[in-house]
Every structure is written in structure tokens, then in C-alpha cells.
Design a protein around this motif. Structure first.
Motif, mmCIF file in Angstrom:
data_model
loop_
_atom_site.group_PDB
_atom_site.id
_atom_site.type_symbol
_atom_site.label_atom_id
_atom_site.label_comp_id
_atom_site.label_asym_id
_atom_site.label_seq_id
_atom_site.Cartn_x
_atom_site.Cartn_y
_atom_site.Cartn_z
ATOM 1 N N ILE A 1 0.796 -1.310 0.063
ATOM 2 C CA ILE A 1 -0.064 -0.060 -0.124
ATOM 3 C C ILE A 1 0.987 1.153 -0.016
ATOM 4 C CG2 ILE A 1 -1.503 1.297 1.461
ATOM 5 C CD1 ILE A 1 -2.643 -1.335 2.270
ATOM 6 N N GLY A 2 2.031 1.168 0.731
ATOM 7 C CA GLY A 2 2.700 2.338 0.796
ATOM 8 C C GLY A 2 3.607 2.552 -0.527
ATOM 9 N N ASP A 3 3.713 1.493 -1.177
ATOM 10 C CA ASP A 3 4.055 1.844 -2.584
ATOM 11 C C ASP A 3 3.413 2.324 -3.635
ATOM 12 O OD1 ASP A 3 6.720 0.590 -2.096
ATOM 13 O OD2 ASP A 3 6.407 -1.371 -2.629
ATOM 14 N N LEU A 4 2.247 1.756 -3.561
ATOM 15 C CA LEU A 4 0.850 2.498 -4.385
ATOM 16 C C LEU A 4 0.834 3.883 -4.239
ATOM 17 C CD1 LEU A 4 -1.709 -0.438 -4.091
ATOM 18 C CD2 LEU A 4 -0.373 -0.029 -6.087
ATOM 19 N N LEU A 5 0.754 4.196 -2.973
ATOM 20 C CA LEU A 5 0.774 5.558 -2.520
ATOM 21 C C LEU A 5 1.660 6.643 -3.103
ATOM 22 C CD1 LEU A 5 -0.665 5.451 1.269
ATOM 23 C CD2 LEU A 5 -1.944 6.032 -0.558
ATOM 24 N N GLN B 1 -6.392 2.504 -1.911
ATOM 25 C CA GLN B 1 -7.721 2.503 -1.112
ATOM 26 C C GLN B 1 -8.305 1.228 -0.956
ATOM 27 O OE1 GLN B 1 -11.059 4.770 -2.751
ATOM 28 N NE2 GLN B 1 -11.216 5.807 -0.773
ATOM 29 N N CYS B 2 -8.447 0.414 -2.085
ATOM 30 C CA CYS B 2 -9.210 -0.904 -2.076
ATOM 31 C C CYS B 2 -8.294 -1.838 -0.926
ATOM 32 C CB CYS B 2 -8.946 -1.473 -3.614
ATOM 33 S SG CYS B 2 -10.194 -0.398 -4.667
ATOM 34 N N GLU B 3 -6.854 -1.858 -1.142
ATOM 35 C CA GLU B 3 -6.172 -2.599 -0.536
ATOM 36 C C GLU B 3 -5.969 -2.236 0.905
ATOM 37 O OE1 GLU B 3 -2.588 -4.501 -1.741
ATOM 38 O OE2 GLU B 3 -2.786 -4.113 -3.636
ATOM 39 N N LEU B 4 -6.333 -1.090 1.204
ATOM 40 C CA LEU B 4 -6.177 -0.527 2.595
ATOM 41 C C LEU B 4 -7.546 -0.989 3.361
ATOM 42 C CD1 LEU B 4 -4.661 1.288 4.668
ATOM 43 C CD2 LEU B 4 -6.068 3.073 3.673
ATOM 44 N N LEU C 1 -1.339 4.733 7.264
ATOM 45 C CA LEU C 1 -1.652 4.742 6.033
ATOM 46 C C LEU C 1 -2.879 5.312 5.517
ATOM 47 C CD1 LEU C 1 -0.426 1.209 5.153
ATOM 48 C CD2 LEU C 1 0.764 3.001 4.555
ATOM 49 N N ALA C 2 -3.881 5.441 6.178
ATOM 50 C CA ALA C 2 -5.174 6.015 5.867
ATOM 51 C C ALA C 2 -4.988 7.421 6.114
ATOM 52 C CB ALA C 2 -6.352 5.454 7.041
ATOM 53 N N ALA C 3 -4.379 8.192 6.722
ATOM 54 C CA ALA C 3 -4.058 9.562 6.746
ATOM 55 C C ALA C 3 -3.298 10.094 5.745
ATOM 56 C CB ALA C 3 -3.169 9.803 8.203
ATOM 57 N N GLU C 4 -2.139 9.177 5.156
ATOM 58 C CA GLU C 4 -1.386 9.334 3.938
ATOM 59 C C GLU C 4 -2.381 9.152 2.867
ATOM 60 O OE1 GLU C 4 2.509 8.101 1.730
ATOM 61 O OE2 GLU C 4 2.006 7.043 3.716
ATOM 62 N N LEU C 5 -3.250 8.382 2.729
ATOM 63 C CA LEU C 5 -4.271 8.474 1.488
ATOM 64 C C LEU C 5 -5.010 9.678 1.404
ATOM 65 C CD1 LEU C 5 -5.563 7.065 -0.732
ATOM 66 C CD2 LEU C 5 -6.928 5.688 0.795
ATOM 67 N N LYS D 1 -3.098 12.945 0.378
ATOM 68 C CA LYS D 1 -2.793 12.604 -1.030
ATOM 69 C C LYS D 1 -4.068 12.797 -1.656
ATOM 70 C CE LYS D 1 1.302 9.805 -1.265
ATOM 71 N NZ LYS D 1 2.027 10.792 -1.762
ATOM 72 N N MET D 2 -5.379 12.491 -1.259
ATOM 73 C CA MET D 2 -6.641 12.850 -2.021
ATOM 74 C C MET D 2 -6.726 14.378 -2.241
ATOM 75 S SD MET D 2 -8.617 10.375 -2.646
ATOM 76 C CE MET D 2 -8.694 8.420 -2.216
ATOM 77 N N LYS D 3 -6.244 15.092 -1.198
ATOM 78 C CA LYS D 3 -6.338 16.687 -1.220
ATOM 79 C C LYS D 3 -5.564 17.334 -2.015
ATOM 80 C CE LYS D 3 -7.511 16.820 3.834
ATOM 81 N NZ LYS D 3 -7.171 17.140 5.133
#
Length: 303
Positions: free
Chosen positions: A55-59, A68-71, A81-85, A88-90
């Protein structure tokens, strides 16, 4: 329960209660011991194949939909990881063609458009995008003026303030300003005038916002500017559907789509698309600066 192994640092009598977060193999009693051993351990430390590392690599790659799907599939929530996602959405600069199922290429008579690079199945996710800016339909200003003002502010934001500010400024010049305008003559006409540069930019970005902003399916009173999503061409009989909010967009195949076929969406809200006749759709689409030539419109006009 198994006892904790000894700390990996020679001479240390502590217990290895903390595993190396990268390889998950060596255990240490403290961050100090881990730092002390890093000069040696880094020669053999290899990133472990874990869902969290993937997930970190995908981000890092900007593949937010896949991340998001893997999270969501993790056995335990991962707040970091949820906070990092979420962060990045912003940015509003990241998009993902899911599993490389689309290709952006010239479409005769329409400029660029998306074509199916594989056989597509109904409901299959195709493209995920994040909004660069958004605005309500019933605001104090025309929606495209508000969207343009927000976009310009991001484009002229102070650099080196944050990674987000740098990404948004670059994206503004590299992507937003390269989108089509409401009138194909707008850009050339503006470039030929002696108008104040700031005013010229405002008019240009307003034209881009008016031509490319999309209704949000979660709230049709909102419109948002999705740079990657804007590359889909319109059809009043689209073969793909939208799921969108003021911050994200997901395009799915609405039916089976053969490889090599163009993938189209509707620029109009779904209910209006169902109920409006060809003449009303034409008037609404004229506001975006183009004439719809899809098979549905042509057949209705013939009738």
C-alpha cells in the motif's frame, strides 16, 4: 507465548521487542540499538512483501484507488496509511487508470479521448481522479469563475511551503492550462491581444473551467474540475458511468466495451440525461461550447 528474542545488537542484553519495519526480520530492544546496527543491517535489509508495504508503494506511485482498495482489505485498520491516503486525496493532482485499461489518444473530430486498451466488463473500474477545484451551482458567482479562481490560487501558490503546494503549482501549468477551452478560438484570440496578462489568464481559466467541469453525482448542485476525467468525450448514450463527489471521481464501464472502442461519459446529470429531449440537451451542451453528434442525438433529431 514465545519469549522475545535477544536484541540484534551484539553486547546488548535487552529483548528484541521491536522488529525492523522494513524487513520484519531483525529485532531490537530500542530505536537507539536499531540506529546503531543500521550501518551493517542495511547491507542485507530487504523490504518485506507485506500488504502495508505494498500500500505504501501504491501511495508513492500516486495510485490512490488501488491503495484505497487494499487498505480496506487489511485485517486491522492502519491509521498511518489511511491518513497518508487522505492527505494525497487533497492534492487534486493525482489520477489513476486502473490496471492500464485505457489509452488516451486522438479521436477523429474530437481531439483526445480514452479508448479501451482491453476488453472491458460492466461495472469495471476504469479511471480514478481527484478534483483540482470545485464550486456550487448556486454560489454568489458563476461556478466556473469560482473554480477558476481556486485553480489560479493553487497555480500561483508559494513553492516550497509543502509538497502539496509544489505539486499543485506544477499541475496547474502542466495539465490544467492544457485542457480545452469552451470556444476553440478562445486561446488563440487571447494570445493575440494586448490584454493585461493577469486578466488574460483569468478569462482563459474561466473558459477551461466552463468547458471541463463535471456535475457531482453525490450532489448535482456541485461541479468539480477533474483534469484526467475531462479527457473523456461526451455522449448522450454513454458506455461508461460516473461516481463523483466534490473531491473524487470514479469512472466505471457501463456495459461490455470491446477493445479499441472509445469510452464515453455524459457531461449532463443522469436524471436530466434520461428525461431531456435532444433540443434541451443541445442547449445545455452548447453552454460547454460544443455540439453533440452522438448517435442518440442524431437519431432523435432525424425523427
Amino acid at each position: 507465548m514465545d519469549a522475545d528474542p535477544p536484541c540484534a545488537v551484539g553486547g546488548c542484553t535487552g529483548h528484541g521487542t521491536k522488529l525492523c519495519s522494513r524487513c520484519g526480520q531483525k529485532a531490537y530492544c530500542s530505536p537507539e540499538c536499531q540506529r546503531k546496527d543500521w550501518k551493517v543491517h542495511k547491507l542485507t535489509c530487504k523490504k518485506a512483501e507485506t500488504p502495508e508495504n505494498r500500500i505504501g508503494d501504491l501511495l508513492r506511485q500516486g495510485r490512490l484507488f488501488s491503495a484505497q482498495c487494499e487498505l480496506e482489505q487489511l485485517q486491522k485498520p492502519n491509521p498511518r496509511l489511511a491518513a497518508e491516503l487522505e492527505e494525497k486525496m487533497k492534492f487534486g493532482t493525482l489520477s489513476e487508470v486502473v490496471d492500464d485499461v485505457l489509452q488516451l489518444q486522438p479521436i477523429e473530430g474530437f481531439g483526445l479521448g480514452y479508448v479501451a486498451a482491453k476488453e472491458l466488463l460492466p461495472g469495471q473500474p476504469l479511471l480514478f481522479d481527484t478534483a483540482f477545484s470545485s464550486a456550487p451551482m448556486d454560489g454568489d458567482k458563476e461556478f466556473y469563475c469560482t473554480i477558476a479562481e481556486k485553480a489560479i490560487r493553487k497555480g500561483h501558490g508559494d513553492r516550497r511551503v509543502s509538497a502539496r503546494a509544489d505539486a499543485q503549482a506544477d499541475f496547474y501549468y502542466d495539465s490544467i492550462l492544457k485542457l480545452g477551452t469552451k470556444d476553440s478560438h478562445d486561446r488563440a484570440t487571447l494570445e493575440e491581444t494586448d490584454m493585461d496578462p493577469e486578466m488574460r489568464e483569468q478569462i482563459l481559466v474561466c473558459s477551461i473551467a466552463e468547458a471541463n467541469s463535471m456535475y457531482c453525482t453525490e450532489d448535482p448542485s456541485l461541479l468539480a474540475l477533474f483534469a484526467a476525467g475531462a479527457r473523456f468525450n461526451h455522449s448522450c448514450a454513454p458506455n461508461a458511468t460516473l461516481e463523483s463527489s466534490k473531491s473524487t471521481l470514479l469512472v466505471r464501464a457501463g456495459c461490455a466495451i470491446p477493445m479499441g472502442s472509445e469510452v464515453t461519459i455524459s457531461y449532463l446529470p443522469h436524471q436530466l440525461l434520461l428525461e431531456a429531449g435532444a433540443k434541451r440537451r443541445e442547449r445545455l451542451l452548447n453552454g460547454r461550447g460544443f455540439h453533440c453528434r452522438c448517435q442518440r442525438c442524431e437519431s432523435e433529431q432525424d425523427q
